[in-house]
Design a protein around this motif. Structure first.
Motif, PDB file in Angstrom:
ATOM      1  N   TYR A 171      -5.513  -2.854 -10.772  1.00  0.00           N
ATOM      2  CA  TYR A 171      -4.183  -2.414 -10.341  1.00  0.00           C
ATOM      3  C   TYR A 171      -4.263  -1.169  -9.464  1.00  0.00           C
ATOM      4  N   GLY A 172      -5.471  -0.783  -9.068  1.00  0.00           N
ATOM      5  CA  GLY A 172      -5.659   0.496  -8.393  1.00  0.00           C
ATOM      6  C   GLY A 172      -5.738   0.383  -6.882  1.00  0.00           C
ATOM      7  N   THR A 173      -5.141   1.356  -6.202  1.00  0.00           N
ATOM      8  CA  THR A 173      -5.187   1.466  -4.746  1.00  0.00           C
ATOM      9  C   THR A 173      -5.850   2.780  -4.363  1.00  0.00           C
ATOM     10  N   ALA A 174      -6.865   2.699  -3.512  1.00  0.00           N
ATOM     11  CA  ALA A 174      -7.423   3.909  -2.899  1.00  0.00           C
ATOM     12  C   ALA A 174      -6.594   4.232  -1.662  1.00  0.00           C
ATOM     13  N   TYR A 175      -6.174   5.481  -1.542  1.00  0.00           N
ATOM     14  CA  TYR A 175      -5.254   5.836  -0.469  1.00  0.00           C
ATOM     15  C   TYR A 175      -5.522   7.242   0.053  1.00  0.00           C
ATOM     16  N   GLY A 214     -13.776  -5.290  -3.352  1.00  0.00           N
ATOM     17  CA  GLY A 214     -12.470  -4.711  -3.082  1.00  0.00           C
ATOM     18  C   GLY A 214     -11.702  -5.622  -2.143  1.00  0.00           C
ATOM     19  N   THR A 215     -10.490  -5.200  -1.763  1.00  0.00           N
ATOM     20  CA  THR A 215      -9.632  -5.967  -0.865  1.00  0.00           C
ATOM     21  C   THR A 215      -8.931  -4.993   0.076  1.00  0.00           C
ATOM     22  N   PRO A 216      -8.910  -5.278   1.397  1.00  0.00           N
ATOM     23  CA  PRO A 216      -8.185  -4.389   2.314  1.00  0.00           C
ATOM     24  C   PRO A 216      -6.717  -4.280   1.918  1.00  0.00           C
ATOM     25  N   ALA A 217      -6.167  -3.076   1.980  1.00  0.00           N
ATOM     26  CA  ALA A 217      -4.788  -2.834   1.545  1.00  0.00           C
ATOM     27  C   ALA A 217      -3.798  -3.161   2.657  1.00  0.00           C
ATOM     28  N   ASP A 218      -2.658  -3.725   2.265  1.00  0.00           N
ATOM     29  CA  ASP A 218      -1.553  -3.912   3.197  1.00  0.00           C
ATOM     30  C   ASP A 218      -0.313  -3.136   2.769  1.00  0.00           C
ATOM     31  N   GLN A 219      -0.353  -2.543   1.590  1.00  0.00           N
ATOM     32  CA  GLN A 219       0.752  -1.733   1.072  1.00  0.00           C
ATOM     33  C   GLN A 219       0.214  -0.934  -0.108  1.00  0.00           C
ATOM     34  N   PHE A 220       1.072  -0.173  -0.750  1.00  0.00           N
ATOM     35  CA  PHE A 220       0.640   0.740  -1.805  1.00  0.00           C
ATOM     36  C   PHE A 220       0.725   0.074  -3.186  1.00  0.00           C
ATOM     37  N   TYR A 263      -4.455   5.499  -7.258  1.00  0.00           N
ATOM     38  CA  TYR A 263      -3.435   5.420  -8.296  1.00  0.00           C
ATOM     39  C   TYR A 263      -3.444   4.008  -8.851  1.00  0.00           C
ATOM     40  N   THR A 264      -3.230   3.902 -10.172  1.00  0.00           N
ATOM     41  CA  THR A 264      -3.316   2.623 -10.860  1.00  0.00           C
ATOM     42  C   THR A 264      -2.077   2.397 -11.697  1.00  0.00           C
ATOM     43  N   SER A 265      -1.400   1.276 -11.482  1.00  0.00           N
ATOM     44  CA  SER A 265      -0.241   0.890 -12.278  1.00  0.00           C
ATOM     45  C   SER A 265       0.006  -0.594 -12.054  1.00  0.00           C
TER      46      SER A 265
END
Length: 536
Positions: free
Chosen positions: A275-279, A332-338, A431-433
């Motif tokens: 559920y985590g995004t690196a930003y 991992g996976t490339p992000a398209d949103q938060f 952040y992870t949620s």
């Protein structure tokens, strides 16, 4: 209950032998036919404190959910299940009724009681120097009404469709035990007393945590008699400890070791999309920021990150697919949103975030920086797999568009303290949620102590076009309408580049296959509850 610090001069191996002997003797004295095994873990990051309300972060929560418990538990599949609450239901737009578990006790024998709930919720806003407070999970609550010893009604100021989720994040304390609790008294073990399946034995910050099975636990009995977690920030050292048989389980498996370890006898990889995004988080609010100058090192008249075109240019310089494919070896996976794909209420149909060096340079020139500028970016080291390498790759992308970038990597505890103090112009973290609306509420919403929103909004970002739909979503009980509003808020954040998502984390554990199996946690929690011994 045994308390105290693990002796510093004792070797880890001899400590484990002594710990196993103590556990075996204890069980034999209790009449047990056979002792359960000891679980040994090499984990990447130590908790910064044993106070369960000090810092809402993965490394703290994963350790403390073994000792303390919430009312409601979030399973690894995202479902909610009973913990100290046996059941819960909505009985009105602003009222939830919760049936409490009878017979649950804290580790010193103190009963869990209805009065402990209001005590715990009131404490969240009163933990000094918290770098990441738990207050958003309680700010909607107006009153906790005790109906009878096993029934409470939680009254909220306004409808809160996520109250059950909020309560999964709050570990319950005892008003009798913890009335005068300080973070220091948790850290030295005197008040590290919960209702969970494991009891505190010893803790040394950045070195190790020792816990033992709670024989009086109300639920399913712990599968391990003792759990020894050693904190090893060096990825190679964790892998070596696993291969040598010194430990049973490691987390934060280096991305380049995943394939190699899969080929090792008696080693198994346990992985999941998280559920985590690196930003990246730019400081877009202040006229002047540290760590940004012109190419000669002189202060700029204004903060370039305030210009959306500059933030867009930085985003366009990030080769997300390249980072995932080459640097992370597909982990991992490339992000398209938060919010990652595993999160149910993320915005649907968002296009990929573009990678375009020429367009980025053009935007910088339009913003008044045709020759770029100089910047230092910051991030933690040993917080997630390959975090330092990712930060270096981001800096290389910025250099390509004319922003001369240096990297400063800090230990997690130091990094988060400084980030909270707003010491950086641009930093990277995660952040992870499992709720996109919660991620937005915690990180992107305008900081407001009155409502508890934005506790992780360390750069004080503020966007009314995001706040308005998000605030409505957080009080909307209709799921369809709530999704529309959450999507609007997410679209505003992506358009404004107030936060620049980079990639979604895939998290991996490696374990001795002759010793255990492991349930991978999308919250990237390393916990004894998820490790199951293999029958021999």
């Amino acid at each position: 209950m045994a308390m105290g610090l693990i002796p510093r001069r004792e070797s880890f191996a001899s400590f484990l032998r002594r710990g196993c002997a103590v556990a075996i003797c204890g069980l034999a004295a209790a009449g047990a036919a056979q002792a359960q095994p000891t679980l040994t873990i090499a984990a990447m990051t130590s908790p910064s404190a044993l106070d369960p309300h000090y810092h809402s972060t993965n490394n703290n929560n994963m350790a403390l959910f073994q000792i303390f418990e919430p009312l409601i538990r979030e399973a690894n599949d995202g479902s909610l299940s009973p913990a100290l609450a046996e059941s819960w239901k909505v009985v009105g737009d602003t009222t939830w009724e919760i049936k409490l578990r009878s017979g649950a006790r804290f580790h010193d024998g103190t009963p869990f009681e209805a009065e402990d709930i209001a005590f715990t919720l009131n404490r969240l806003a009163n933990v000094p120097n918290s770098p990441g407070p738990f207050t958003p999970y309680a700010r909607s609550i107006r009153e906790v009404e005790i109906v009878d010893p096993t029934t409470v009604r939680v009254h909220t100021h306004q409808p809160n469709p996520y109250l059950d989720y909020d309560l999964t994040r709050v570990m319950i304390l005892s008003r009798k035990i913890h009335a005068e609790a300080t973070t220091a008294l948790f850290n030295n073990g005197k008040l590290a007393i919960g209702t969970g399946p494991y009891r505190y034995v010893g803790f040394i910050l950045n070195e190790r945590l020792s816990i033992t099975a709670n024989p009086e636990y109300w639920g399913e009995k712990p599968e391990w008699s003792r759990v020894e977690t050693r904190y090893v920030s060096n990825a190679g050292a964790r892998t070596a400890a696993l291969l040598s048989g010194e430990v049973d389980l490691i987390d934060g498996v280096p991305v380049h070791d995943v394939t190699r370890l899969q080929g090792e006898p008696n080693v198994r990889i346990f992985g999941t999309d998280s559920y985590g995004t690196a930003y990246l988080f730019p400081d877009a609010g202040r006229d002047q920021v540290p760590y940004i100058t012109d190419k000669q090192g002189k202060p700029l008249p204004t903060n370039p990150l305030r210009d959306r075109r500059v933030r867009e240019a930085l985003s366009l310089s990030v080769n997300r697919a390249g980072i995932v494919e080459r640097l992370l070896v597909g982990q991992g996976t490339p992000a398209d949103q938060f919010a990652p794909p595993a999160v149910a209420d993320r915005a649907p149909g968002m296009p990929p975030l573009a990678y375009d060096i020429a367009a980025a340079r053009k935007l910088l020139a339009e913003a008044g920086y045709p020759n770029g500028f100089r910047m230092t970016i910051h991030g933690p080291n040993g917080f997630f797999a390959s975090d330092g390498e990712v930060l270096q790759a981001l800096a290389q992308g910025f250099n390509r568009i004319g922003v001369d970038t240096q990297v400063e990597i800090l230990p997690p505890a130091n990094f988060f303290t400084r980030a909270t103090n707003r010491d950086f112009a641009l930093f990277m973290t995660t952040y992870t949620s499992n709720l996109a609306s919660n991620t937005l509420r915690q990180v992107a919403a305008t900081r407001d102590p009155a409502t508890g929103s934005g506790p992780f909004n360390r750069q004080h970002y503020s966007n009314p076009a995001l706040d308005a739909p998000l605030s409505e979503a957080l009080r909307t009980m209709d799921p369809g309408r709530r999704q529309e509003l959450t999507t609007q808020a997410m679209q505003q954040l992506v358009q404004d580049k107030g936060i620049i998502p980079v990639f979604y984390l895939r998290v991996n554990w490696a374990g001795r296959s002759d010793r255990l199996t492991y349930e991978p946690s999308p919250n990237w929690y390393t916990q004894a509850q998820f490790a199951h011994p293999v029958a021999r």
